[in-house]
Scaffold this motif. Sequence first.
Motif, short mmCIF file in Angstrom:
data_model
loop_
_atom_site.label_atom_id
_atom_site.label_comp_id
_atom_site.label_asym_id
_atom_site.label_seq_id
_atom_site.Cartn_x
_atom_site.Cartn_y
_atom_site.Cartn_z
N GLU A 1 0.81 -1.22 0.00
CA GLU A 1 0.00 0.00 0.00
C GLU A 1 0.84 1.27 0.00
OE1 GLU A 1 -4.15 -0.97 2.12
OE2 GLU A 1 -2.44 -1.05 3.46
N ARG A 2 1.95 1.24 0.73
CA ARG A 2 2.72 2.48 0.86
C ARG A 2 3.54 2.79 -0.40
NH1 ARG A 2 7.13 1.08 5.55
NH2 ARG A 2 7.04 3.32 5.77
N ARG A 3 3.46 1.91 -1.40
CA ARG A 3 4.23 2.12 -2.64
C ARG A 3 3.36 2.34 -3.88
NH1 ARG A 3 7.21 -0.89 0.73
NH2 ARG A 3 9.45 -0.49 0.80
N LEU A 4 2.06 2.01 -3.79
CA LEU A 4 1.24 2.00 -5.00
C LEU A 4 1.17 3.35 -5.71
CD1 LEU A 4 -1.69 -0.40 -4.08
CD2 LEU A 4 -0.04 -0.68 -5.93
N TYR A 5 1.06 4.44 -4.97
CA TYR A 5 0.95 5.75 -5.62
C TYR A 5 2.24 6.16 -6.31
CZ TYR A 5 -3.56 6.54 -3.34
OH TYR A 5 -4.87 6.45 -2.94
N PHE A 6 3.32 5.46 -6.00
CA PHE A 6 4.58 5.77 -6.69
C PHE A 6 4.77 4.89 -7.93
CE2 PHE A 6 5.63 7.05 -2.24
CZ PHE A 6 5.75 8.42 -2.49
N VAL A 7 3.86 3.95 -8.13
CA VAL A 7 3.96 3.09 -9.32
C VAL A 7 3.53 3.85 -10.57
CG1 VAL A 7 2.94 1.05 -10.43
CG2 VAL A 7 3.73 0.92 -8.07
N SER A 8 2.50 4.65 -10.44
CA SER A 8 2.02 5.44 -11.58
C SER A 8 1.27 6.65 -11.07
CB SER A 8 1.10 4.58 -12.45
OG SER A 8 0.42 5.40 -13.38
N PRO A 9 1.51 7.81 -11.68
CA PRO A 9 0.80 9.02 -11.21
C PRO A 9 -0.69 8.98 -11.51
CG PRO A 9 2.09 9.51 -13.17
CD PRO A 9 2.45 8.12 -12.76
N GLU A 10 -1.10 8.07 -12.41
CA GLU A 10 -2.52 8.01 -12.75
C GLU A 10 -3.35 7.33 -11.65
OE1 GLU A 10 -0.28 7.13 -15.25
OE2 GLU A 10 -0.57 8.98 -16.39
N ILE A 11 -2.69 6.58 -10.79
CA ILE A 11 -3.43 5.86 -9.74
C ILE A 11 -3.90 6.87 -8.69
CG2 ILE A 11 -3.32 4.10 -7.94
CD1 ILE A 11 -1.07 2.78 -9.58
N THR A 12 -5.22 6.88 -8.45
CA THR A 12 -5.74 7.82 -7.46
C THR A 12 -6.41 7.12 -6.28
OG1 THR A 12 -7.75 7.99 -8.79
CG2 THR A 12 -6.08 9.70 -9.11
N SER B 1 18.02 4.71 -2.20
CA SER B 1 17.07 4.26 -1.18
C SER B 1 15.66 4.82 -1.36
CB SER B 1 17.58 4.65 0.21
OG SER B 1 18.82 4.07 0.47
N PHE B 2 15.60 6.14 -1.63
CA PHE B 2 14.29 6.80 -1.62
C PHE B 2 14.11 7.72 -2.83
CE2 PHE B 2 15.89 6.45 2.81
CZ PHE B 2 15.02 5.47 3.28
N PRO B 3 14.27 7.22 -4.04
CA PRO B 3 14.13 8.12 -5.20
C PRO B 3 12.74 8.73 -5.28
CG PRO B 3 14.09 5.81 -5.89
CD PRO B 3 14.50 5.82 -4.44
N GLN B 4 11.76 8.04 -4.68
CA GLN B 4 10.37 8.53 -4.78
C GLN B 4 10.15 9.82 -4.00
OE1 GLN B 4 11.46 6.30 -2.65
NE2 GLN B 4 9.99 5.70 -1.09
N HIS B 5 11.01 10.10 -3.02
CA HIS B 5 10.79 11.28 -2.17
C HIS B 5 11.60 12.51 -2.62
CE1 HIS B 5 8.33 9.11 0.55
NE2 HIS B 5 9.28 8.43 1.15
N LEU B 6 12.51 12.31 -3.56
CA LEU B 6 13.44 13.40 -3.93
C LEU B 6 12.71 14.64 -4.41
CD1 LEU B 6 16.30 11.68 -5.93
CD2 LEU B 6 16.59 13.25 -4.01
N PHE C 1 8.45 14.20 -1.44
CA PHE C 1 7.33 14.06 -2.36
C PHE C 1 6.53 12.84 -1.90
CE2 PHE C 1 5.58 12.16 -6.32
CZ PHE C 1 4.59 13.11 -6.53
N GLU C 2 5.28 13.04 -1.60
CA GLU C 2 4.46 11.95 -1.07
C GLU C 2 3.33 11.58 -2.02
OE1 GLU C 2 4.97 10.04 1.34
OE2 GLU C 2 6.25 11.04 2.81
N ALA C 3 3.36 12.11 -3.24
CA ALA C 3 2.31 11.81 -4.21
C ALA C 3 0.94 11.96 -3.56
CB ALA C 3 2.51 10.40 -4.81
N PHE D 1 12.08 2.08 1.77
CA PHE D 1 13.03 1.91 0.66
C PHE D 1 12.25 1.55 -0.60
CE2 PHE D 1 15.54 0.61 4.45
CZ PHE D 1 16.48 1.63 4.41
N PHE D 2 12.68 2.07 -1.74
CA PHE D 2 11.88 1.90 -2.94
C PHE D 2 12.75 1.61 -4.14
CE2 PHE D 2 9.27 3.64 -6.50
CZ PHE D 2 8.13 2.88 -6.31
N CYS D 3 12.43 0.52 -4.82
CA CYS D 3 12.94 0.31 -6.17
C CYS D 3 14.45 0.09 -6.24
CB CYS D 3 12.56 1.54 -7.01
SG CYS D 3 12.34 1.20 -8.74
N GLY D 4 15.08 -0.23 -5.12
CA GLY D 4 16.53 -0.45 -5.14
C GLY D 4 16.86 -1.91 -5.40
N THR D 5 18.13 -2.19 -5.62
CA THR D 5 18.52 -3.57 -5.89
C THR D 5 18.47 -4.43 -4.63
OG1 THR D 5 20.81 -2.90 -5.60
CG2 THR D 5 19.99 -3.03 -7.86
#
Lengths: 401, 81
Positions: A26-37, A167-172, A246-248, A305-309
């Motif tokens: 749940e805490r990652r879904l809004y960072f998957v696509s900006p169209e998700i509301t 670690s946190f590209p989604q928040h930059l 950035f918290e989308a 943490f998001f999208c890292g290796t």
Amino acid sequence: MKHPNDALTRIELQSPVPEALAAEIERRLYFVSPEITGYELVVKDHEVHGMVLYSPEPLDHAALTAKVDYMVNNDVRKQRVTPARSVWTSPNRRAPQGDIFGLLAESGAVTEVGEGQVALGEPLLSLFTYFDKAVCDLLAEDFDAREYRYPTLIRTKALETAGYMKSFPQHLMFVTRLRNDLDVYRDFQDSYAGNGLDSGVLGSCGNVDYCLPPTMCYHTFQQYGGRTVEADRLHVVTSRGKSFRFEAAYSTTLERLWDFTIREIVFMGAREDVLNSRERFMRKVFAFVETLGMSGFCEVGNDPFFCGTDTSERIWSQRLLELKYELRLDVAPDRTIAVGSFNFHDDLFGKAFGIDHGANGPIRSGCVGFGLERLVYAFLCQYGLDSAEWPAQVRSAVVGS
Amino acid sequence: MTHDDARARVRAFLIPQLAGRPLADSDDIFALGYVNSLFAMQLALFLEKEFGMSLGPEDMDFDNFRTVDGLVRLVTSKAAV
């Protein structure tokens, strides 16, 4: 936010994920696509099988499924489930009140001025000052801390050194400006006069050298970077500053802001000293919350943490080694928010920033951060807006009687 | 599987991390700085592969991973089930 006319996209995961990891999805879904509301997870037999995603327009099912699967497989599925572990529970039970944010907005005490941005007035400002001072006073009882005020901007290099990009590209949040070249300014003005402002302006910028800080401790590590600090003692630095993530679409009321204020304390020194200091200060904070009569608990937590290796590995090890504790306070009958965290970094930042502890190698570090808007908001949710109902120590400090 | 057998296999796995430094069975390999926090995941994967076991939420206690004694206790207790 769901809307009656939203399009629905049903996603079935490649294979189910334990329900215990649902919050990590749940805490990652809004960072998957900006169209998700909006979203609803599909849970059966204690497993997440998929989800329904809401969007204003229909979405490409195959493309969205691929993105969701990537996120789940990379960031969530490999996490090992660790049992929830609480290290403190308040003996107080307070029933949070109704729509406090709505009441604050009606009274003019808060105004939403942008996404994840709220203007604050009284009584929040006085409460803000009260809680910040209370935290600093608690710190001063046991530690000789140096206080700094840091600039609002932080060098991107500092975030890179801290590993933030991985670690946190989604928040930059980058800070840019027009390139200081007369031709650029003239082209910009011509373009603006004709077409207004759009993302094409970024072509006239080009700098990525500064960001908005996501927290204060990176300022401290940058400040101490390359130094050898005195051995055989603990170094404590505190600061308060605006922090930005950035918290989308996750932004909501004062619970999750893009633009908020952190009171941060950084401990640097020997491993045992840092760990003991974190524990001692944490216990002081718990006692303070108890004296205020507030309800809540503190449990082992993990960062988003998001999208890292190595995202899953980092989350699991963070939980297993109890590198992060989160202080959570009640804001609704079925909901808490994290108002503070108590973190141990081991030698991660000492090594990364080249901070040595005498001849003992890299310093070990830990930090404690309080989201002051959240702290104030949780207090108001539990005690309401009528100051006559507040604990005497808060009332006397804030309203003087 | 005996305790000694498990201990020998766990120690063999840890040897590359020690770089010749001493390690008592009760020493905390994380506190000593011999490994970083991410090594915990490698340890879990090693246990599952080496001993053919499956670790569950009930095993996720740091005390099971930080010392040779803890690792051996975890392995032998799972084998005994």
